[in-house]
Enzyme design. Structure first.
Site, mmCIF file in Angstrom:
data_model
loop_
_atom_site.group_PDB
_atom_site.id
_atom_site.type_symbol
_atom_site.label_atom_id
_atom_site.label_comp_id
_atom_site.label_asym_id
_atom_site.label_seq_id
_atom_site.Cartn_x
_atom_site.Cartn_y
_atom_site.Cartn_z
ATOM 1 C CB THR A 36 -20.082 -25.387 -27.724
ATOM 2 O OG1 THR A 36 -19.834 -26.398 -26.194
ATOM 3 C CG2 THR A 36 -20.261 -26.702 -28.082
ATOM 4 C CE1 TYR A 49 -19.293 -30.957 -26.972
ATOM 5 C CE2 TYR A 49 -17.327 -28.902 -27.100
ATOM 6 C CZ TYR A 49 -18.679 -29.525 -26.906
ATOM 7 O OH TYR A 49 -19.888 -29.079 -25.853
ATOM 8 C CB THR A 115 -23.402 -23.077 -22.134
ATOM 9 O OG1 THR A 115 -22.819 -24.400 -22.449
ATOM 10 C CG2 THR A 115 -24.307 -22.146 -24.276
ATOM 11 C CG ASP A 116 -20.038 -25.550 -19.281
ATOM 12 O OD1 ASP A 116 -21.590 -26.432 -19.914
ATOM 13 O OD2 ASP A 116 -19.213 -26.847 -19.203
ATOM 14 C CE LYS A 188 -25.229 -26.259 -20.281
ATOM 15 N NZ LYS A 188 -23.888 -26.486 -20.342
ATOM 16 C CD GLU A 310 -36.559 -24.130 8.437
ATOM 17 O OE1 GLU A 310 -36.621 -24.484 9.596
ATOM 18 O OE2 GLU A 310 -36.429 -24.400 7.225
HETATM 19 N N1 DGL Z 1 -17.213 -27.417 -21.915
HETATM 20 C C1 DGL Z 1 -18.165 -25.941 -21.927
HETATM 21 C C2 DGL Z 1 -18.450 -24.615 -22.075
HETATM 22 O O1 DGL Z 1 -16.971 -23.969 -23.383
HETATM 23 C C3 DGL Z 1 -18.971 -26.475 -22.948
HETATM 24 C C4 DGL Z 1 -20.775 -26.385 -23.377
HETATM 25 C C5 DGL Z 1 -20.414 -24.769 -24.196
HETATM 26 O O2 DGL Z 1 -20.017 -24.595 -24.413
HETATM 27 O O3 DGL Z 1 -22.137 -25.388 -24.580
HETATM 28 O O4 DGL Z 1 -18.898 -24.165 -21.243
#
Ligand code: DGL
Length: 353
Positions: A36, A49, A115-116, A188, A310
């Site tokens: 992103t 986007y 971020t994913d 995340k 467990e």
């Molecule tokens: N599709 C996600 C990625 O590239 C978008 C989220 C992001 O980058 O913040 O990880």
């Protein structure tokens, strides 16, 4: 002193001072992978986007203040949304990071990433980077074209950390929204919030305020220069490790299917302390017998999944993930499987990394 001598001395001092000032500016390479932070939308308020649409030069040009803190250059490693991150890009990235850090001309590396899966890539690099020099990753939650985009300040802070000698020896770091996380702990936690990352109980490694860094701690686990894991120059793929999510009424079928389809390792995102239904547990026992290494982790994203609580790991031949969540446990298991399939040795890695 004659005027001409004085002028010559002043000139020499100016040249010397200029050269010293130039030489002292840390050299930071930005490796871009997409996400992103490099995303573009049609409108500044458009929630939709395309990830990875903008190149590294555009990202650097958007933050001219970088020139004040480092001598920056950029390279494009990939242009993908990090949901598409894979072994091939990881290996390419890790090899380039190690190559650059081996050079006296590079003081630190900043990496832009979606971020994913940032929590996984950062942990992978934490295990295979052979240097104490700073490696700092960042991303953003809003695309580069968005109103109030968070990418430019994240890049600025990320480079400021990569240029900071105090960041050395702290393992791979993740900078997001002023917070500095250890790759070992960062997770995340939110789909859209700009403060989407947390380090849970271990807490932040530090904070960065417009490039001014404050440090709290060093990561406790083994990392980077001291790590036993490495990537061979001709390494093309990593062992397949699948994650299976446990839930009420979980059937054993997916565990059997993963083994049948070639998984060398399986991580169970268990309920609570790495638990699963009795039929799932019985299937785990069967695939362990077939030589698949099974790690029990927790879908709670907090706390420690310990041995023999467990589930009797000693009897079943399973490994407990300790403080690694399923995504990070998968990374460590992939690298561990390059060295051994012995569950006891792999448990030792999970205790220490
Ligand atoms: N599709 C996600 C990625 O590239 C978008 C989220 C992001 O980058 O913040 O990880």
């Amino acid at each position: 002193m004659k005027r001409t001598y004085r002028c010559a001395i002043l000139l020499a001092a100016a040249v010397l001072f200029g050269a010293t000032a130039y030489a002292e500016k840390p050299k930071v390479v930005i490796l871009a992978t997409g996400g992103t932070i490099a995303g573009a939308a049609l409108e500044p308020t458009d929630p939709g986007y395309k990830s990875g649409a903008v190149g590294v030069d555009v990202l650097i040009d958007a933050v001219p203040q970088l020139e004040e803190i480092a001598d920056v250059s950029g390279e494009q490693i990939a242009s993908i949304g990090s949901q598409d991150m894979n072994d091939e890009v990881w290996l390419k990235l890790a090899k380039r990071v190690n190559q650059l850090l081996a050079s006296d001309d590079v003081d630190g590396i900043a990496i832009t990433h979606g971020t994913d899966t940032l929590e996984e890539t950062s942990y992978f690099l934490q295990l295979v980077t052979k240097s104490d020099k700073p490696v700092v990753m960042t991303g953003s939650m809003r695309p580069s074209t968005a109103m109030s985009a968070d990418g430019p300040l994240n890049i600025y802070n990320c480079v400021a950390i990569a240029a900071d000698p105090a960041a050395r020896g702290r393992g791979v770091l993740v900078l997001i929204d002023d917070d500095i996380h250890s790759a070992h702990d960062v997770v995340k936690r939110h789909t859209t919030d700009v403060a989407t990352f947390t380090s849970g109980e271990p807490g932040l490694v530090g904070v960065s305020l417009f490039g001014e860094n404050t440090w709290y701690r060093a990561p406790a686990k083994v990392h980077t220069a001291k790590s036993e894991f490495s990537i061979a120059a001709d390494q093309k793929v990593l062992p397949r490790v699948d994650i299976i999510y446990a839930h009420a009424n979980m059937s054993p079928d997916l565990i059997a299917a993963a083994a049948k389809n070639g998984a060398k390792g399986i991580v169970i995102a268990g309920v609570g302390d790495g638990n699963m239904t009795a039929p799932a547990l019985a299937e785990v026992g069967r695939v362990v017998e077939q030589g698949v290494v099974v790690v029990r982790s927790s879908r709670t994203n907090g706390g420690i999944t310990r041995r023999n609580i467990e589930v009797n790991d000693d009897e079943l031949g399973t490994v407990a993930s300790m403080d690694l969540n399923p995504a990070k446990a998968r990374v460590l298991l992939q690298l561990a499987l390059l060295k051994t399939t012995d569950a006891k040795k792999i448990q030792d890695y999970f205790n220490r990394y």
